[in-house]
Design a protein around this motif. Structure first.
Motif, PDB file in Angstrom:
ATOM      1  N   LEU A  48       0.834  -1.202   0.000  1.00 40.98           N
ATOM      2  CA  LEU A  48       0.000   0.000   0.000  1.00 40.98           C
ATOM      3  C   LEU A  48       0.867   1.250   0.000  1.00 40.98           C
ATOM      4  O   LEU A  48       0.619   2.172  -0.780  1.00 40.98           O
ATOM      5  N   TYR A  49       1.887   1.291   0.836  1.00 43.76           N
ATOM      6  CA  TYR A  49       2.750   2.474   0.899  1.00 43.76           C
ATOM      7  C   TYR A  49       3.440   2.723  -0.439  1.00 43.76           C
ATOM      8  O   TYR A  49       3.500   3.855  -0.918  1.00 43.76           O
ATOM      9  N   GLY A  50       3.940   1.670  -1.061  1.00 41.15           N
ATOM     10  CA  GLY A  50       4.568   1.812  -2.373  1.00 41.15           C
ATOM     11  C   GLY A  50       3.599   2.355  -3.404  1.00 41.15           C
ATOM     12  O   GLY A  50       3.947   3.243  -4.196  1.00 41.15           O
ATOM     13  N   LEU A  51       2.375   1.846  -3.399  1.00 43.93           N
ATOM     14  CA  LEU A  51       1.367   2.336  -4.348  1.00 43.93           C
ATOM     15  C   LEU A  51       0.951   3.769  -4.031  1.00 43.93           C
ATOM     16  O   LEU A  51       0.705   4.563  -4.944  1.00 43.93           O
ATOM     17  N   LEU A  52       0.886   4.107  -2.744  1.00 48.44           N
ATOM     18  CA  LEU A  52       0.583   5.500  -2.369  1.00 48.44           C
ATOM     19  C   LEU A  52       1.648   6.435  -2.921  1.00 48.44           C
ATOM     20  O   LEU A  52       1.331   7.495  -3.481  1.00 48.44           O
ATOM     21  N   LEU A  53       2.907   6.049  -2.763  1.00 47.14           N
ATOM     22  CA  LEU A  53       4.002   6.882  -3.271  1.00 47.14           C
ATOM     23  C   LEU A  53       3.928   7.022  -4.788  1.00 47.14           C
ATOM     24  O   LEU A  53       4.086   8.129  -5.325  1.00 47.14           O
ATOM     25  N   LEU A  54       3.698   5.920  -5.471  1.00 47.75           N
ATOM     26  CA  LEU A  54       3.615   5.965  -6.936  1.00 47.75           C
ATOM     27  C   LEU A  54       2.446   6.818  -7.424  1.00 47.75           C
ATOM     28  O   LEU A  54       2.553   7.509  -8.430  1.00 47.75           O
ATOM     29  N   THR A  55       1.343   6.766  -6.696  1.00 49.77           N
ATOM     30  CA  THR A  55       0.119   7.397  -7.162  1.00 49.77           C
ATOM     31  C   THR A  55      -0.055   8.828  -6.683  1.00 49.77           C
ATOM     32  O   THR A  55      -0.549   9.677  -7.428  1.00 49.77           O
ATOM     33  N   PHE A  56       0.351   9.113  -5.448  1.00 49.41           N
ATOM     34  CA  PHE A  56       0.023  10.408  -4.852  1.00 49.41           C
ATOM     35  C   PHE A  56       1.214  11.261  -4.438  1.00 49.41           C
ATOM     36  O   PHE A  56       1.033  12.307  -3.823  1.00 49.41           O
ATOM     37  N   SER A  57       2.435  10.847  -4.752  1.00 48.97           N
ATOM     38  CA  SER A  57       3.601  11.604  -4.276  1.00 48.97           C
ATOM     39  C   SER A  57       3.670  13.019  -4.843  1.00 48.97           C
ATOM     40  O   SER A  57       4.303  13.887  -4.252  1.00 48.97           O
ATOM     41  N   HIS A  58       2.993  13.260  -5.953  1.00 48.69           N
ATOM     42  CA  HIS A  58       2.988  14.600  -6.542  1.00 48.69           C
ATOM     43  C   HIS A  58       2.026  15.548  -5.818  1.00 48.69           C
ATOM     44  O   HIS A  58       2.004  16.738  -6.080  1.00 48.69           O
ATOM     45  N   LYS A  59       1.231  15.006  -4.896  1.00 54.86           N
ATOM     46  CA  LYS A  59       0.250  15.793  -4.155  1.00 54.86           C
ATOM     47  C   LYS A  59       0.682  15.929  -2.700  1.00 54.86           C
ATOM     48  O   LYS A  59       1.345  15.039  -2.166  1.00 54.86           O
TER      49      LYS A  59
ATOM     50  N   LEU B  67       0.227   2.848   8.750  1.00 55.10           N
ATOM     51  CA  LEU B  67       1.193   3.790   8.168  1.00 55.10           C
ATOM     52  C   LEU B  67       1.178   5.114   8.919  1.00 55.10           C
ATOM     53  O   LEU B  67       2.223   5.746   9.105  1.00 55.10           O
ATOM     54  N   ARG B  68       0.013   5.523   9.382  1.00 56.92           N
ATOM     55  CA  ARG B  68      -0.092   6.735  10.213  1.00 56.92           C
ATOM     56  C   ARG B  68       0.652   6.521  11.525  1.00 56.92           C
ATOM     57  O   ARG B  68       1.409   7.382  11.960  1.00 56.92           O
ATOM     58  N   ASP B  69       0.451   5.361  12.161  1.00 56.37           N
ATOM     59  CA  ASP B  69       1.108   5.068  13.432  1.00 56.37           C
ATOM     60  C   ASP B  69       2.628   5.023  13.285  1.00 56.37           C
ATOM     61  O   ASP B  69       3.347   5.346  14.225  1.00 56.37           O
ATOM     62  N   GLU B  70       3.097   4.629  12.111  1.00 51.43           N
ATOM     63  CA  GLU B  70       4.541   4.600  11.838  1.00 51.43           C
ATOM     64  C   GLU B  70       5.063   5.951  11.359  1.00 51.43           C
ATOM     65  O   GLU B  70       6.235   6.082  11.020  1.00 51.43           O
ATOM     66  N   GLU B  71       4.175   6.946  11.303  1.00 47.36           N
ATOM     67  CA  GLU B  71       4.499   8.316  10.899  1.00 47.36           C
ATOM     68  C   GLU B  71       5.042   8.407   9.477  1.00 47.36           C
ATOM     69  O   GLU B  71       5.898   9.233   9.172  1.00 47.36           O
TER      70      GLU B  71
ATOM     71  N   GLY C  77     -11.149  12.112   6.515  1.00 52.20           N
ATOM     72  CA  GLY C  77     -10.705  11.145   5.507  1.00 52.20           C
ATOM     73  C   GLY C  77      -9.534  11.599   4.658  1.00 52.20           C
ATOM     74  O   GLY C  77      -9.238  10.979   3.638  1.00 52.20           O
ATOM     75  N   ASN C  78      -8.856  12.650   5.080  1.00 51.03           N
ATOM     76  CA  ASN C  78      -7.720  13.176   4.319  1.00 51.03           C
ATOM     77  C   ASN C  78      -6.405  12.850   5.005  1.00 51.03           C
ATOM     78  O   ASN C  78      -6.313  12.847   6.234  1.00 51.03           O
ATOM     79  N   TYR C  79      -5.394  12.600   4.169  1.00 48.43           N
ATOM     80  CA  TYR C  79      -4.063  12.255   4.644  1.00 48.43           C
ATOM     81  C   TYR C  79      -3.027  13.145   3.987  1.00 48.43           C
ATOM     82  O   TYR C  79      -3.256  13.689   2.909  1.00 48.43           O
ATOM     83  N   GLY C  80      -1.882  13.282   4.657  1.00 47.31           N
ATOM     84  CA  GLY C  80      -0.738  13.989   4.093  1.00 47.31           C
ATOM     85  C   GLY C  80       0.515  13.175   4.354  1.00 47.31           C
ATOM     86  O   GLY C  80       0.483  12.155   5.031  1.00 47.31           O
ATOM     87  N   TRP C  81       1.610  13.642   3.821  1.00 48.23           N
ATOM     88  CA  TRP C  81       2.891  12.942   3.937  1.00 48.23           C
ATOM     89  C   TRP C  81       3.674  13.425   5.125  1.00 48.23           C
ATOM     90  O   TRP C  81       3.758  14.625   5.362  1.00 48.23           O
ATOM     91  N   CYS C  82       4.268  12.504   5.872  1.00 49.69           N
ATOM     92  CA  CYS C  82       5.203  12.880   6.937  1.00 49.69           C
ATOM     93  C   CYS C  82       6.599  13.032   6.359  1.00 49.69           C
ATOM     94  O   CYS C  82       7.314  13.949   6.698  1.00 49.69           O
ATOM     95  N   ASP C  83       6.964  12.116   5.481  1.00 49.66           N
ATOM     96  CA  ASP C  83       8.246  12.154   4.784  1.00 49.66           C
ATOM     97  C   ASP C  83       8.106  11.326   3.528  1.00 49.66           C
ATOM     98  O   ASP C  83       7.151  10.587   3.355  1.00 49.66           O
ATOM     99  N   ARG C  84       9.033  11.469   2.654  1.00 46.87           N
ATOM    100  CA  ARG C  84       8.972  10.659   1.415  1.00 46.87           C
ATOM    101  C   ARG C  84      10.330  10.177   1.104  1.00 46.87           C
ATOM    102  O   ARG C  84      11.233  10.523   0.766  1.00 46.87           O
TER     103      ARG C  84
END
Length: 84
Positions: free
Chosen positions: A17-28, A65-69, A77-84
């Motif tokens: 899931l994290y890998g797909l999140l990065l591939l799909t939403f890292s530009h946002k 993933l939120r718990d791991e920051e 229902g909205n999320y943001g990035w802690c780091d990339r």
């Protein structure tokens, strides 16, 4: 390409899931759970064809993933990035 796909398939749910999140939403800067369900749900369903709980699995792993920051929950229902 085959080895990369095999390596991806061997990863745990959360890492997929994290890998797909990065591939799909890292530009946002933010993304919504609705976007994740709509865009990534069908993709993850191809890896877990027999699963009837894709949406709840996504929700659970977003929380992990939120718990791991790696991502942060912004509310409604909205999320943001802690780091990339």
């Amino acid at each position: 390409m085959y080895n990369a796909n095999r390596k991806f398939l061997s990863k745990p749910w959360k890492e997929k899931l994290y890998g797909l999140l990065l591939l799909t939403f890292s530009h946002k800067t933010t993304f919504s759970s609705k976007e994740v369900y709509t865009i990534l749900g069908p993709i993850l369903s191809t890896y877990y064809e027999d699963s009837t709980t894709i949406k709840s699995s996504i929700r659970k792993n977003l929380q992990l993933l939120r718990d791991e920051e790696k991502i942060m929950f912004l509310g409604d229902g909205n999320y943001g990035w802690c780091d990339r």
